[in-house]
Design a protein around this motif. Sequence first.
Motif, PDB file in Angstrom:
ATOM      1  N   GLY A   1      16.151  -9.828 -52.815  1.00  0.00           N
ATOM      2  CA  GLY A   1      15.688  -9.144 -51.617  1.00  0.00           C
ATOM      3  C   GLY A   1      16.166  -7.701 -51.583  1.00  0.00           C
ATOM      4  N   ARG A   2      15.848  -7.028 -50.505  1.00  0.00           N
ATOM      5  CA  ARG A   2      16.282  -5.638 -50.355  1.00  0.00           C
ATOM      6  C   ARG A   2      17.812  -5.564 -50.264  1.00  0.00           C
ATOM      7  NH1 ARG A   2      12.550  -1.883 -49.402  1.00  0.00           N
ATOM      8  NH2 ARG A   2      10.426  -2.524 -48.887  1.00  0.00           N
ATOM      9  N   ALA A   3      18.354  -4.509 -50.817  1.00  0.00           N
ATOM     10  CA  ALA A   3      19.808  -4.329 -50.797  1.00  0.00           C
ATOM     11  C   ALA A   3      20.304  -4.279 -49.358  1.00  0.00           C
ATOM     12  CB  ALA A   3      20.186  -3.047 -51.543  1.00  0.00           C
ATOM     13  N   THR A   4      21.380  -5.010 -49.106  1.00  0.00           N
ATOM     14  CA  THR A   4      21.982  -5.023 -47.784  1.00  0.00           C
ATOM     15  C   THR A   4      23.495  -4.966 -47.928  1.00  0.00           C
ATOM     16  OG1 THR A   4      22.044  -6.186 -45.650  1.00  0.00           O
ATOM     17  CG2 THR A   4      22.121  -7.539 -47.642  1.00  0.00           C
ATOM     18  N   THR A   5      24.185  -4.824 -46.844  1.00  0.00           N
ATOM     19  CA  THR A   5      25.644  -4.716 -46.875  1.00  0.00           C
ATOM     20  C   THR A   5      26.256  -5.872 -46.102  1.00  0.00           C
ATOM     21  OG1 THR A   5      25.496  -2.301 -46.959  1.00  0.00           O
ATOM     22  CG2 THR A   5      27.628  -3.243 -46.366  1.00  0.00           C
ATOM     23  N   SER A   6      27.240  -6.526 -46.703  1.00  0.00           N
ATOM     24  CA  SER A   6      27.901  -7.651 -46.057  1.00  0.00           C
ATOM     25  C   SER A   6      28.886  -7.148 -45.008  1.00  0.00           C
ATOM     26  CB  SER A   6      28.647  -8.494 -47.101  1.00  0.00           C
ATOM     27  OG  SER A   6      29.718  -7.745 -47.659  1.00  0.00           O
ATOM     28  N   SER A   7      29.470  -8.081 -44.256  1.00  0.00           N
ATOM     29  CA  SER A   7      30.408  -7.715 -43.188  1.00  0.00           C
ATOM     30  C   SER A   7      31.674  -7.046 -43.714  1.00  0.00           C
ATOM     31  CB  SER A   7      30.782  -8.965 -42.385  1.00  0.00           C
ATOM     32  OG  SER A   7      31.368  -9.946 -43.232  1.00  0.00           O
TER      33      SER A   7
ATOM     34  N   GLY B   1      31.595  -4.912 -46.181  1.00  0.00           N
ATOM     35  CA  GLY B   1      31.231  -3.628 -46.754  1.00  0.00           C
ATOM     36  C   GLY B   1      30.697  -3.651 -48.165  1.00  0.00           C
ATOM     37  N   LYS B   2      30.470  -4.844 -48.734  1.00  0.00           N
ATOM     38  CA  LYS B   2      29.966  -4.928 -50.099  1.00  0.00           C
ATOM     39  C   LYS B   2      28.449  -5.001 -50.087  1.00  0.00           C
ATOM     40  CE  LYS B   2      34.025  -7.151 -52.145  1.00  0.00           C
ATOM     41  NZ  LYS B   2      34.525  -8.332 -52.914  1.00  0.00           N
ATOM     42  N   LYS B   3      27.823  -4.290 -51.028  1.00  0.00           N
ATOM     43  CA  LYS B   3      26.369  -4.306 -51.139  1.00  0.00           C
ATOM     44  C   LYS B   3      25.918  -5.434 -52.059  1.00  0.00           C
ATOM     45  CE  LYS B   3      25.544   0.584 -50.189  1.00  0.00           C
ATOM     46  NZ  LYS B   3      24.908   1.841 -50.683  1.00  0.00           N
ATOM     47  N   PHE B   4      24.828  -6.103 -51.664  1.00  0.00           N
ATOM     48  CA  PHE B   4      24.267  -7.162 -52.493  1.00  0.00           C
ATOM     49  C   PHE B   4      22.807  -7.352 -52.132  1.00  0.00           C
ATOM     50  CE2 PHE B   4      25.236  -9.235 -48.613  1.00  0.00           C
ATOM     51  CZ  PHE B   4      24.521 -10.419 -48.532  1.00  0.00           C
ATOM     52  N   ASN B   5      22.080  -8.085 -53.012  1.00  0.00           N
ATOM     53  CA  ASN B   5      20.663  -8.372 -52.800  1.00  0.00           C
ATOM     54  C   ASN B   5      20.484  -9.869 -52.590  1.00  0.00           C
ATOM     55  OD1 ASN B   5      20.908  -5.936 -54.777  1.00  0.00           O
ATOM     56  ND2 ASN B   5      18.873  -5.715 -53.901  1.00  0.00           N
ATOM     57  N   PRO B   6      20.269 -10.322 -51.360  1.00  0.00           N
ATOM     58  CA  PRO B   6      20.081 -11.758 -51.135  1.00  0.00           C
ATOM     59  C   PRO B   6      18.801 -12.242 -51.804  1.00  0.00           C
ATOM     60  CG  PRO B   6      19.500 -10.521 -49.169  1.00  0.00           C
ATOM     61  CD  PRO B   6      20.120  -9.539 -50.118  1.00  0.00           C
ATOM     62  N   PRO B   7      18.796 -13.459 -52.345  1.00  0.00           N
ATOM     63  CA  PRO B   7      17.589 -13.967 -53.014  1.00  0.00           C
ATOM     64  C   PRO B   7      16.479 -14.252 -52.012  1.00  0.00           C
ATOM     65  CG  PRO B   7      19.263 -15.684 -52.873  1.00  0.00           C
ATOM     66  CD  PRO B   7      19.915 -14.418 -52.411  1.00  0.00           C
TER      67      PRO B   7
ATOM     68  N   ASP C   1      12.051  -1.661 -59.658  1.00  0.00           N
ATOM     69  CA  ASP C   1      11.999  -0.708 -58.560  1.00  0.00           C
ATOM     70  C   ASP C   1      13.415  -0.312 -58.166  1.00  0.00           C
ATOM     71  OD1 ASP C   1      13.090  -2.759 -57.041  1.00  0.00           O
ATOM     72  OD2 ASP C   1      11.197  -3.279 -56.057  1.00  0.00           O
ATOM     73  N   GLN C   2      13.558   0.452 -57.067  1.00  0.00           N
ATOM     74  CA  GLN C   2      14.874   0.960 -56.678  1.00  0.00           C
ATOM     75  C   GLN C   2      15.827  -0.133 -56.225  1.00  0.00           C
ATOM     76  OE1 GLN C   2      14.111   3.675 -53.473  1.00  0.00           O
ATOM     77  NE2 GLN C   2      13.402   2.089 -52.058  1.00  0.00           N
ATOM     78  N   ASP C   3      15.297  -1.313 -55.836  1.00  0.00           N
ATOM     79  CA  ASP C   3      16.153  -2.415 -55.437  1.00  0.00           C
ATOM     80  C   ASP C   3      16.523  -3.322 -56.605  1.00  0.00           C
ATOM     81  OD1 ASP C   3      16.357  -1.837 -52.675  1.00  0.00           O
ATOM     82  OD2 ASP C   3      14.331  -2.608 -52.360  1.00  0.00           O
ATOM     83  N   GLY C   4      16.036  -2.979 -57.794  1.00  0.00           N
ATOM     84  CA  GLY C   4      16.361  -3.780 -58.967  1.00  0.00           C
ATOM     85  C   GLY C   4      15.388  -4.906 -59.233  1.00  0.00           C
ATOM     86  N   ASN C   5      14.329  -5.016 -58.410  1.00  0.00           N
ATOM     87  CA  ASN C   5      13.321  -6.047 -58.637  1.00  0.00           C
ATOM     88  C   ASN C   5      12.296  -5.578 -59.658  1.00  0.00           C
ATOM     89  OD1 ASN C   5      13.765  -8.459 -57.004  1.00  0.00           O
ATOM     90  ND2 ASN C   5      13.597  -7.080 -55.243  1.00  0.00           N
TER      91      ASN C   5
END
Length: 305
Positions: free
Chosen positions: A22-28, A30-36, A50-54
């Motif tokens: 999924g689109r890059a997001t930030t966890s509580s 402060g770490k960035k990750f892409n949820p499936p 693309d820019q999100d790594g997909n």
Amino acid sequence: MIKHGITPRFAEVGKIKIGGKGRATTSSNGKKFNPPVRFDHFVITTTERDQDGNFIADAAMMKLLAAHTGSDKPKEIPIRLPFDSIDLNFFTSYQMYTGNKCVCRGDGETATQYTDKGERAVKCHPDTCEYLKAGKCKVSGILSCHIPLSMEVGGLYRFRTHSWNSVSNILASLNYISEQTRGILQGLPLKLKFLKKATADHGNVPTVTIVLDGVEMMKMRELAFQEFESRVKIGFDMKALEDKAREAGVNIDTDDPEDIEAEFYAEDVTEPSPGVSADAAADKLKSQDAPPKAEAAQDKNGSLL
């Protein structure tokens, strides 16, 4: 031609996906990750990101597929298999990922553990493996195929799944068709089909299988016989082709481990796991035949947490 130093290998021209990052997001914390994310249809992609790594959807192929199926969200894809060997067409294994690394891969009898110090062979016990039962180790299947709509020969599209249902479906279908055609699979009109299966624990889950594409059983046998006759006439040696494909590593898993871990091993993770070292995971795997009993956590009053 070059005699040594280069191994001829099929190019991967695209992927067949029913999910992604999924689109890059930030966890509580402060770490960035892409949820499936999961799709309810097939998406054919290029090998670019693309820019999100997909992987970027192949607009031309999706247009052809929409015209063929009558839907811009196709649930079927016509395919042709490059080999007769089921294992070369659909390579399966058990795999465990942690910390964006594959730390163990097995076939149900033997497994290879990958550590920071190298590799070591161990026994593989699907019925007793605590990691398989916990969903940490998963079944893996990589299907290599041609898509006749593309009119390209020499490159392969790959569909990857870590779904037990999909792996079981595809293996059962390929085995059945192979038995009906005396082992001939290459060139037969098949299609990859997306469907949903009702389960007691997870409701309707997406699954994929392979079925005949617009022909019934007798016609399939006729096509297999015609394929056999054609091979005899031109002196085509399928066994030699498959031996060369194995030597060239057609089934080498070239997908990015970080992509695999993020898309297939993080369904229940709301925040990125800190992971463990490959050695730590391997040491735990080594002792899986006699795992220690977990103690229940207690609070300061002695109550179970």
